[in-house]
Motif scaffolding. Sequence first.
Motif, PDB file in Angstrom:
ATOM      1  N   GLY A 181       0.823  -1.206   0.000  1.00 11.47           N
ATOM      2  CA  GLY A 181       0.000   0.000   0.000  1.00 11.47           C
ATOM      3  C   GLY A 181       0.857   1.256   0.000  1.00 11.47           C
ATOM      4  N   VAL A 182       0.360   2.301  -0.648  1.00 13.80           N
ATOM      5  CA  VAL A 182       1.032   3.602  -0.669  1.00 13.80           C
ATOM      6  C   VAL A 182      -0.016   4.672  -0.376  1.00 13.80           C
ATOM      7  N   THR A 199       3.212  17.853   4.182  1.00 10.50           N
ATOM      8  CA  THR A 199       2.903  16.727   3.307  1.00 10.50           C
ATOM      9  C   THR A 199       3.469  15.449   3.913  1.00 10.50           C
ATOM     10  N   GLY A 200       2.810  14.358   3.614  1.00 13.67           N
ATOM     11  CA  GLY A 200       3.273  13.077   4.128  1.00 13.67           C
ATOM     12  C   GLY A 200       3.118  11.974   3.099  1.00 13.67           C
ATOM     13  N   THR A 201       4.089  11.064   3.067  1.00 16.64           N
ATOM     14  CA  THR A 201       4.073   9.940   2.140  1.00 16.64           C
ATOM     15  C   THR A 201       4.343   8.659   2.920  1.00 16.64           C
ATOM     16  N   GLY A 202       3.617   7.608   2.590  1.00 18.45           N
ATOM     17  CA  GLY A 202       3.801   6.355   3.309  1.00 18.45           C
ATOM     18  C   GLY A 202       3.813   5.138   2.389  1.00 18.45           C
ATOM     19  N   GLY A 220       7.563   5.944   6.394  1.00 18.18           N
ATOM     20  CA  GLY A 220       6.834   7.206   6.315  1.00 18.18           C
ATOM     21  C   GLY A 220       7.775   8.391   6.206  1.00 18.18           C
ATOM     22  N   ARG A 221       7.339   9.411   5.481  1.00 10.31           N
ATOM     23  CA  ARG A 221       8.138  10.632   5.328  1.00 10.31           C
ATOM     24  C   ARG A 221       7.220  11.840   5.456  1.00 10.31           C
TER      25      ARG A 221
END
Length: 241
Positions: A181-182, A199-202, A220-221
């Motif tokens: 998953g993204v 902003t966040g990305t996982g 996570g970022r």
Amino acid sequence: VIAFGVKFDMPLAGDSKMNFGVGYQGGGSVHAWDLGKRRNEGVTVAANDHDGSNDLEDVLASADPVEITLKTADKSEVGISGGIEVNGFSVGLRMSQISNAEAKYVGPVAADSEQTVSDANNVMGDGITEADTTADTGDSATDGLGGNTLKTITTSGGVRFSDARHMGIGASYTSGSFGIGVNYGVMTYDDEMVKGKTTGTGLSLGYELGGGLSAQLGYGRTKEEKMDAVSTWSAGLAMKF
């Protein structure tokens, strides 16, 4: 904290389906310490006076707090979500509006506006008096201010509360025992002095080991505007009963 929501599932051809939901969460709160009203509020000074001193820094440094109090505000969120699942692949979108999402004390700052004067009379009455601008040696007020850049100092400070809007999108795929998953999200604050856009990305990976046990790995970022990004890793086991 009070939360409730409604979700609707709509079957499509085969094992495919769509879903739509609305939700509300309230009863939370945000808080920040207010360092109180400060001295020298609204003073206009020369950024660098003729005697070599930096009056701007002096005013800010002397703006001591008068009192310290804890400011709080109720926090609530309302949102909508939707998604679709087709043959092991799913994608979803969520949007929400958050009231009083963040709180922050904003200390004494110098206003952005500046002016350069050649005659001290231009600023008389704006916080500078004859005594302030005339040296003991007999220098005239005009000599003391001529050519200097003036700044208006706001030293009252105070706690600011900001609403925010959140938007997130995610996708996942499952095949047999393996799943991936993204997701990506953006939080936009109405008051940038409280917090910049974040902003966040996982990324997540999962594998079913059998017997309800699965291994999971996540990354996570998070990146806040004008700040360095923060990355995190996680790994563990999950069990379903």
